[in-house]
Design a protein around this motif. Structure first.
Motif, PDB file in Angstrom:
ATOM      1  N   VAL A  86       0.864  -1.089  -0.084  1.00 46.03           N
ATOM      2  CA  VAL A  86      -0.074  -0.194  -0.046  1.00 46.03           C
ATOM      3  C   VAL A  86       0.836   1.220   0.134  1.00 46.03           C
ATOM      4  CG1 VAL A  86      -1.789   1.213   1.319  1.00 46.03           C
ATOM      5  CG2 VAL A  86      -1.957  -1.342   1.269  1.00 46.03           C
ATOM      6  N   ALA A  87       0.782   2.112  -1.175  1.00 48.89           N
ATOM      7  CA  ALA A  87       1.706   3.131  -1.191  1.00 48.89           C
ATOM      8  C   ALA A  87       0.873   4.496  -1.426  1.00 48.89           C
ATOM      9  CB  ALA A  87       2.524   3.058  -2.364  1.00 48.89           C
ATOM     10  N   THR A  88       1.130   5.671  -0.418  1.00 51.11           N
ATOM     11  CA  THR A  88       0.534   6.786  -0.601  1.00 51.11           C
ATOM     12  C   THR A  88       0.903   7.322  -1.963  1.00 51.11           C
ATOM     13  OG1 THR A  88       1.089   6.903   1.695  1.00 51.11           O
ATOM     14  CG2 THR A  88       0.288   9.036   0.593  1.00 51.11           C
ATOM     15  N   PHE A  89      -0.205   8.015  -2.743  1.00 48.12           N
ATOM     16  CA  PHE A  89      -0.093   8.885  -3.890  1.00 48.12           C
ATOM     17  C   PHE A  89       0.804   9.675  -3.506  1.00 48.12           C
ATOM     18  CE2 PHE A  89      -4.973   8.408  -4.047  1.00 48.12           C
ATOM     19  CZ  PHE A  89      -4.899   7.528  -5.031  1.00 48.12           C
ATOM     20  N   ARG A  90       1.858   9.778  -4.925  1.00 46.24           N
ATOM     21  CA  ARG A  90       3.087  10.520  -4.441  1.00 46.24           C
ATOM     22  C   ARG A  90       3.571  11.368  -5.724  1.00 46.24           C
ATOM     23  NH1 ARG A  90       6.207   5.364  -4.292  1.00 46.24           N
ATOM     24  NH2 ARG A  90       7.836   5.729  -5.928  1.00 46.24           N
ATOM     25  N   THR A  91       4.147  12.409  -5.762  1.00 45.02           N
ATOM     26  CA  THR A  91       4.768  13.000  -6.635  1.00 45.02           C
ATOM     27  C   THR A  91       6.437  12.975  -6.585  1.00 45.02           C
ATOM     28  OG1 THR A  91       3.114  14.417  -6.908  1.00 45.02           O
ATOM     29  CG2 THR A  91       5.116  15.206  -8.071  1.00 45.02           C
ATOM     30  N   ASP A  92       7.003  12.464  -7.553  1.00 47.34           N
ATOM     31  CA  ASP A  92       8.494  12.163  -7.403  1.00 47.34           C
ATOM     32  C   ASP A  92       9.421  13.574  -7.428  1.00 47.34           C
ATOM     33  OD1 ASP A  92       8.004   9.526  -6.715  1.00 47.34           O
ATOM     34  OD2 ASP A  92       8.706   8.812  -8.689  1.00 47.34           O
ATOM     35  N   GLY A  93      10.300  13.680  -6.608  1.00 51.82           N
ATOM     36  CA  GLY A  93      11.091  14.932  -6.840  1.00 51.82           C
ATOM     37  C   GLY A  93      12.206  14.616  -7.749  1.00 51.82           C
ATOM     38  N   ALA A  94      13.208  15.386  -7.751  1.00 52.13           N
ATOM     39  CA  ALA A  94      14.402  15.268  -8.849  1.00 52.13           C
ATOM     40  C   ALA A  94      15.083  13.961  -8.771  1.00 52.13           C
ATOM     41  CB  ALA A  94      15.237  16.618  -8.780  1.00 52.13           C
ATOM     42  N   TYR A  95      15.570  13.434 -10.016  1.00 50.40           N
ATOM     43  CA  TYR A  95      16.298  12.292  -9.829  1.00 50.40           C
ATOM     44  C   TYR A  95      17.755  12.526 -10.058  1.00 50.40           C
ATOM     45  CZ  TYR A  95      12.223   9.112 -10.312  1.00 50.40           C
ATOM     46  OH  TYR A  95      11.042   8.198 -10.336  1.00 50.40           O
ATOM     47  N   THR A  96      18.429  13.130  -9.191  1.00 49.58           N
ATOM     48  CA  THR A  96      19.859  13.260  -9.161  1.00 49.58           C
ATOM     49  C   THR A  96      20.836  12.243  -9.473  1.00 49.58           C
ATOM     50  OG1 THR A  96      19.400  14.867  -7.438  1.00 49.58           O
ATOM     51  CG2 THR A  96      21.584  14.646  -7.998  1.00 49.58           C
ATOM     52  N   ASP A  97      20.411  11.125  -8.884  1.00 49.87           N
ATOM     53  CA  ASP A  97      21.365   9.869  -9.127  1.00 49.87           C
ATOM     54  C   ASP A  97      20.643   8.870 -10.230  1.00 49.87           C
ATOM     55  OD1 ASP A  97      19.033   8.606  -8.154  1.00 49.87           O
ATOM     56  OD2 ASP A  97      20.142   7.559  -6.458  1.00 49.87           O
ATOM     57  N   LYS A  98      19.936   9.742 -11.093  1.00 47.40           N
ATOM     58  CA  LYS A  98      19.333   8.918 -12.190  1.00 47.40           C
ATOM     59  C   LYS A  98      18.667   7.596 -11.928  1.00 47.40           C
ATOM     60  CE  LYS A  98      20.813  12.221 -15.066  1.00 47.40           C
ATOM     61  NZ  LYS A  98      19.588  13.322 -15.446  1.00 47.40           N
ATOM     62  N   ARG A  99      18.447   7.385 -10.806  1.00 46.06           N
ATOM     63  CA  ARG A  99      17.645   6.018 -10.466  1.00 46.06           C
ATOM     64  C   ARG A  99      16.505   6.156  -9.519  1.00 46.06           C
ATOM     65  NH1 ARG A  99      14.972   3.002 -10.980  1.00 46.06           N
ATOM     66  NH2 ARG A  99      14.917   1.246  -9.770  1.00 46.06           N
ATOM     67  N   ARG A 100      16.804   6.994  -8.481  1.00 48.05           N
ATOM     68  CA  ARG A 100      15.699   7.147  -7.328  1.00 48.05           C
ATOM     69  C   ARG A 100      15.488   8.601  -7.339  1.00 48.05           C
ATOM     70  NH1 ARG A 100      13.734   3.596  -4.262  1.00 48.05           N
ATOM     71  NH2 ARG A 100      14.625   1.517  -4.310  1.00 48.05           N
ATOM     72  N   PRO A 101      14.276   8.858  -7.017  1.00 50.16           N
ATOM     73  CA  PRO A 101      14.125  10.590  -6.655  1.00 50.16           C
ATOM     74  C   PRO A 101      14.629  10.761  -5.369  1.00 50.16           C
ATOM     75  CG  PRO A 101      11.964   9.313  -6.341  1.00 50.16           C
ATOM     76  CD  PRO A 101      12.785   8.400  -6.871  1.00 50.16           C
ATOM     77  N   ASP A 102      15.111  12.150  -5.493  1.00 50.89           N
ATOM     78  CA  ASP A 102      15.711  12.649  -4.233  1.00 50.89           C
ATOM     79  C   ASP A 102      14.733  12.684  -2.951  1.00 50.89           C
ATOM     80  OD1 ASP A 102      17.897  13.050  -6.073  1.00 50.89           O
ATOM     81  OD2 ASP A 102      17.438  15.197  -6.226  1.00 50.89           O
ATOM     82  N   GLY A 103      13.480  12.826  -3.212  1.00 52.42           N
ATOM     83  CA  GLY A 103      12.516  13.015  -2.393  1.00 52.42           C
ATOM     84  C   GLY A 103      11.204  12.776  -2.812  1.00 52.42           C
ATOM     85  N   VAL A 104      10.193  12.742  -2.219  1.00 54.05           N
ATOM     86  CA  VAL A 104       8.649  12.543  -3.040  1.00 54.05           C
ATOM     87  C   VAL A 104       7.620  13.462  -1.749  1.00 54.05           C
ATOM     88  CG1 VAL A 104       9.070  10.159  -3.533  1.00 54.05           C
ATOM     89  CG2 VAL A 104       7.957  10.634  -1.274  1.00 54.05           C
TER      90      VAL A 104
END
Ligand code: ATP
Ligand code: MG
Length: 429
Positions: A86-104
């Protein structure tokens, strides 16, 4: 994600979780791959739920909740031993590492759809039917489809299309390139031109992705139950120029048809071997045969193979080399020893599409060897223990004595333990 082996039970549990969240006043929907698969008439074994409830609120509603990534709003809810993500609806932040968003940032379903990779993976489904279907699309398993990205139309036209600007989305996360190839191969879909162009543009950056993740994607592609889908995946990787960064080799434009003709149960290493044989034209006779070890070492590093996978790959390539180098002209014992090896059948399957006459000859010979009354890999008449009982000491001579005795047995010149022991005594002095 849901862990249970029974898809109907899993869906039932996931629906209960959605109902509980909705009864508490939150929005809650099935999301992603499970919706895609239901609309394709498949039975998903994994259900993901996306909700407006934040982790602290999810925790108050269910007894068994485990955090797997609370910063990303991801929780595991277990009911009756079935676990659903179960995951909360989210908007991803910037992808500095090109793999995961820095924050959501926690958001709503519409923005949650925008962060997903491909339109067919960005669909939602309300299994309770309370939310109206966006384009009148319903699931054959019940419930209304909520579609903010025209994913249902892409599903109908069997298209993999990035959500939003393909170039930006492929640049954000390079693993998406491999995911596109995997979904296209698995579902028999076509990658839409702008998405394919963006994949090619960013292909060389794939080498920045962790080797574990690249290996995992390639493993999933090459272990699809249908060999045709495996061959399509290999062809797509080559066509999209992802093969070079994934395998740590130069791009090849060789066919991949031989993969499609492998038996369905062929393991990862056997399929990988078939692909490498095709890419490197190892089916062309050369003398001497190249040592497969450097290639295995390179592929192992590129795909982060396990030791067992590395050994299995080496084994198939070595058996293939022996078939190419003239297995047919070996003496009986040599033929039987190679035929008994773990990689031999896979190597023969790899040889079949390239050298069908040779492969047929090998099969004919195997049938003869298997019905000669001795068999291809009979239990040795004497083993190490029997030799120790006779007073021999373990060592290099001991091993070669056992090998010679077994060769005699394989060739039908020794028929009993007594004979073997007598010969050991003669040879051992
Ligand atoms: P599978 O059947 O292979 O599990 P899936 O679509 O469920 O397919 P998952 O890897 O389980 O794929 O991911 C679940 C969902 O999360 C996807 O459908 C997609 O919406 C989203 N997702 C996963 N990985 C990414 C990514 N790298 N970028 C954007 N969205 C992603
Ligand atoms: Mg999944």
């Amino acid at each position: 994600m849901a862990r249970s082996t029974d898809p109907i039970k899993t869906r039932h549990t996931a629906t209960r979780i959605v109902k509980t969240l909705r009864d508490a006043g939150f929005n809650a929907l099935f999301a992603g791959g499970c919706v895609r698969d239901e609309l394709l008439g498949l039975h998903p074994t994994d259900y993901d739920i996306a909700t407006s409830a934040i982790p602290a609120q999810v925790r108050t509603l269910f007894r068994s909740v485990h955090e797997v990534g609370e910063a990303f709003g991801v929780m595991l809810v277990t009911i009756d031993s079935t676990t659903v993500e179960v995951a909360t609806f989210r908007t991803d932040g910037a992808y500095t590492d090109k793999r995961r968003p820095d924050g959501v940032t926690f958001s709503d379903d519409k923005s949650d759809a925008q962060r997903r990779d491909f339109t067919v993976n960005a669909l939602f489904l309300d299994p309770t039917g309370a939310t109206p279907a966006t384009h009148g699309v319903v699931s054959p398993m019940g419930g209304n489809v909520i579609d903010y990205v025209s994913g249902a139309a892409d599903l109908a036209s069997r298209t993999i299309r990035a959500v939003g600007d393909a170039n930006a989305r492929l640049n954000e996360d390079h693993l998406r390139a491999l995911r596109a190839a995997r979904f296209a191969a698995r579902l028999g879909f076509t990658i839409e031109p702008a998405t394919a162009a963006a994949i090619r543009d960013h292909a060389s950056q794939l080498s920045g992705v962790s080797r574990e993740r690249i290996g995992e994607e390639v493993r999933r592609m090459l272990t699809h139950p249908a060999p045709v889908a495996r061959a399509k995946a290999a062809a797509l990787l080559q066509g999209l120029t992802l093969d070079a960064p994934a395998l740590g080799e130069t791009t090849a434009s060789t066919p991949t048809a031989s993969i499609a003709s492998l038996p369905a149960g062929t393991p990862f290493a056997g399929t990988l071997a078939a692909w490498l044989i095709e890419r490197h034209r190892l089916y062309v006779p050369v003398d001497p045969r190249p040592d497969p070890r450097p290639m295995v070492t390179r592929i192992r590093a590129s795909l982060c193979l396990t030791n067992a996978e590395r050994d299995a790959l080496h084994e198939v390539l070595e058996c293939f080399s022996d078939l190419m180098a003239g297995w047919c002209t070996r003496r009986i014992a040599g033929q039987k020893r190679w035929a008994a090896r773990a990689g031999f059948a896979h190597a023969l399957a790899c040889l079949q599409p390239h050298q069908p006459e040779v492969a047929d000859k090998v099969r004919e010979r195997l049938a003869q060897l298997g019905s000669d009354g001795i068999g291809i890999s009979p239990t040795p008449l004497v083993d190490g223990e029997s030799l120790i009982e006779l007073g021999f000491r373990p060592g290099p001579v001991f091993k070669s004595l056992l090998d010679r005795l077994y060769d005699e047995q394989l060739e039908g010149r020794l028929n009993s333990k007594t004979q073997a022991v007598e010969l050991a005594k003669v040879w051992g002095v």
